[in-house]
Design a protein around this motif. Structure first.
Motif, PDB file in Angstrom:
ATOM      1  N   ILE A  13       0.832  -1.207   0.000  1.00 32.32           N
ATOM      2  CA  ILE A  13       0.000   0.000   0.000  1.00 32.32           C
ATOM      3  C   ILE A  13       0.868   1.258   0.000  1.00 32.32           C
ATOM      4  N   LEU A  14       1.946   1.228   0.762  1.00 31.31           N
ATOM      5  CA  LEU A  14       2.828   2.398   0.862  1.00 31.31           C
ATOM      6  C   LEU A  14       3.549   2.705  -0.447  1.00 31.31           C
ATOM      7  N   LYS A  15       3.602   1.729  -1.321  1.00 32.94           N
ATOM      8  CA  LYS A  15       4.210   1.953  -2.631  1.00 32.94           C
ATOM      9  C   LYS A  15       3.228   2.554  -3.623  1.00 32.94           C
ATOM     10  N   GLN A  16       1.940   2.647  -3.214  1.00 32.15           N
ATOM     11  CA  GLN A  16       0.890   3.065  -4.143  1.00 32.15           C
ATOM     12  C   GLN A  16       0.213   4.365  -3.736  1.00 32.15           C
ATOM     13  N   LYS A  17       0.998   5.345  -3.286  1.00 33.16           N
ATOM     14  CA  LYS A  17       0.480   6.658  -2.890  1.00 33.16           C
ATOM     15  C   LYS A  17      -0.692   6.523  -1.918  1.00 33.16           C
ATOM     16  N   PRO A  18      -0.417   6.112  -0.700  1.00 30.28           N
ATOM     17  CA  PRO A  18      -1.478   5.926   0.299  1.00 30.28           C
ATOM     18  C   PRO A  18      -2.141   7.244   0.687  1.00 30.28           C
ATOM     19  N   SER A  19      -3.360   7.157   1.159  1.00 33.16           N
ATOM     20  CA  SER A  19      -4.098   8.349   1.564  1.00 33.16           C
ATOM     21  C   SER A  19      -3.582   8.855   2.908  1.00 33.16           C
ATOM     22  N   PRO A  20      -3.811  10.132   3.227  1.00 35.91           N
ATOM     23  CA  PRO A  20      -3.430  10.674   4.534  1.00 35.91           C
ATOM     24  C   PRO A  20      -4.091   9.910   5.685  1.00 35.91           C
ATOM     25  N   GLU A  21      -5.319   9.433   5.440  1.00 34.62           N
ATOM     26  CA  GLU A  21      -6.036   8.681   6.474  1.00 34.62           C
ATOM     27  C   GLU A  21      -5.313   7.382   6.795  1.00 34.62           C
ATOM     28  N   PHE A  22      -4.804   6.733   5.751  1.00 32.01           N
ATOM     29  CA  PHE A  22      -4.079   5.482   5.968  1.00 32.01           C
ATOM     30  C   PHE A  22      -2.802   5.742   6.766  1.00 32.01           C
ATOM     31  N   ILE A  23      -2.084   6.787   6.433  1.00 35.47           N
ATOM     32  CA  ILE A  23      -0.840   7.115   7.136  1.00 35.47           C
ATOM     33  C   ILE A  23      -1.134   7.419   8.605  1.00 35.47           C
ATOM     34  N   LYS A  24      -2.231   8.124   8.845  1.00 37.44           N
ATOM     35  CA  LYS A  24      -2.610   8.455  10.228  1.00 37.44           C
ATOM     36  C   LYS A  24      -2.894   7.189  11.024  1.00 37.44           C
ATOM     37  N   LYS A  25      -3.615   6.249  10.404  1.00 35.00           N
ATOM     38  CA  LYS A  25      -3.928   4.981  11.080  1.00 35.00           C
ATOM     39  C   LYS A  25      -2.649   4.169  11.306  1.00 35.00           C
ATOM     40  N   LEU A  26      -1.740   4.215  10.320  1.00 35.10           N
ATOM     41  CA  LEU A  26      -0.498   3.454  10.436  1.00 35.10           C
ATOM     42  C   LEU A  26       0.375   4.001  11.568  1.00 35.10           C
ATOM     43  N   THR A  27       0.275   5.279  11.805  1.00 36.19           N
ATOM     44  CA  THR A  27       1.040   5.898  12.898  1.00 36.19           C
ATOM     45  C   THR A  27       0.668   5.282  14.243  1.00 36.19           C
ATOM     46  N   ASN A  28      -0.573   4.871  14.356  1.00 31.68           N
ATOM     47  CA  ASN A  28      -1.056   4.291  15.620  1.00 31.68           C
ATOM     48  C   ASN A  28      -0.876   2.771  15.701  1.00 31.68           C
ATOM     49  N   ASP A  29      -0.340   2.194  14.633  1.00 28.82           N
ATOM     50  CA  ASP A  29      -0.094   0.750  14.623  1.00 28.82           C
ATOM     51  C   ASP A  29       1.211   0.495  15.381  1.00 28.82           C
ATOM     52  N   GLN A  30       1.151  -0.146  16.518  1.00 26.54           N
ATOM     53  CA  GLN A  30       2.296  -0.301  17.402  1.00 26.54           C
ATOM     54  C   GLN A  30       3.258  -1.422  16.998  1.00 26.54           C
ATOM     55  N   ARG A  31       2.949  -2.192  16.024  1.00 25.22           N
ATOM     56  CA  ARG A  31       3.840  -3.273  15.614  1.00 25.22           C
ATOM     57  C   ARG A  31       5.156  -2.702  15.065  1.00 25.22           C
TER      58      ARG A  31
END
Length: 258
Positions: A13-31
């Motif tokens: 997904i990160l290689k395919q111009k992800p949306s700002p919403e996705f990046i925000k959610k990924l920031t909270n992913d603790q893995r």
């Protein structure tokens, strides 16, 4: 929630111009894997932004002329002033105002594969491209400096659009068109950089053709420069019809064979 996605899926997904919403959610992913992918993505983004800034800086001369009403600005550069064989090749390129190939830079800073790729892209996107040649006979007759100027003038004449301003790498030519002589222009102007790529690849293609005619000289690899294999072939077989007889060591060592 991105925590339900595999790390491999996140990477895709990160290689395919992800949306700002996705990046925000990924920031909270603790893995740890998710965070590693996010950091890698942000570093790539930062690199791209820096390249954009540098690219825009290299468009500063063109933009200044565009703002003054000169819509068609041609960058001019050459390839092949130093070799012992083959022509000097010049190119003139007029780019559109929305040209956005960030990788276009001084051809000497690019790999052969990257130059080939950008060569095709420049031909596809440019408003006009002109190429000029000065063969070894002209070089021997009027010297390399004047032959280069002749090739550049020919490249400008070959453009299908008449430029209103020229930017030339460290030279001036005979023309009524206003011209800017710019030192190290291939690293300072996107148009000149594009011209440097067109000139270099055009000449490389020609030297590869000459390699099929004179395989002993290894023109495909050395492009006419005086490598050990090239000098060895000169000693063994003498000069070819494309050698520059006024260049050393041909002038001193092989003149009698010319």
């Amino acid at each position: 929630m991105t925590s339900k996605l595999t790390i491999s899926k996140i990477k895709t997904i990160l290689k395919q111009k992800p949306s700002p919403e996705f990046i925000k959610k990924l920031t909270n992913d603790q893995r740890k894997g998710a965070q590693a992918q996010l950091k890698s993505y942000l570093r790539r983004l930062d690199k791209i932004e820096k390249r954009k800034v540098l690219f825009e800086e290299r468009f500063s001369f063109e933009k200044e002329y565009w703002n003054e009403g000169f819509s068609y600005v041609a960058g001019i550069d050459e390839a092949g002033r130093g070799p012992l064989a083959g022509p000097v090749v010049a190119a003139a390129v007029i780019l559109p105002h929305n040209f956005d190939l960030l990788e276009v830079n001084d051809s000497k800073q690019l790999s052969a594969a990257k130059r080939e790729y950008l060569y095709g892209k420049i031909l596809e996107k440019a408003l006009a491209v002109g190429v000029g040649f000065a063969d070894n006979k002209l070089i021997d007759e009027i010297n390399i400096y004047q032959a280069t100027r002749s090739a550049m003038k020919e490249a400008v004449a070959a453009l299908t659009i008449r430029p209103q301003q020229l930017i030339i790498d460290a030279m001036q030519i005979e023309t009524e068109i206003p011209q800017l002589k710019l030192i190290k222009a291939d690293a300072r102007s996107v148009s000149v950089a594009a011209a440097s790529i067109i000139a270099k690849v055009s000449r490389d293609h020609l030297m590869s053709y000459y390699d099929t005619l004179y395989p002993a000289y290894d023109f495909k690899d050395n492009k006419g420069y005086g490598t050990a294999k090239h000098l060895g072939a000169l000693a063994a077989y003498g000069v070819t019809p494309i050698h520059r007889k006024t260049f050393e060591p041909i002038k001193s060592k092989f003149a009698e064979e010319a």
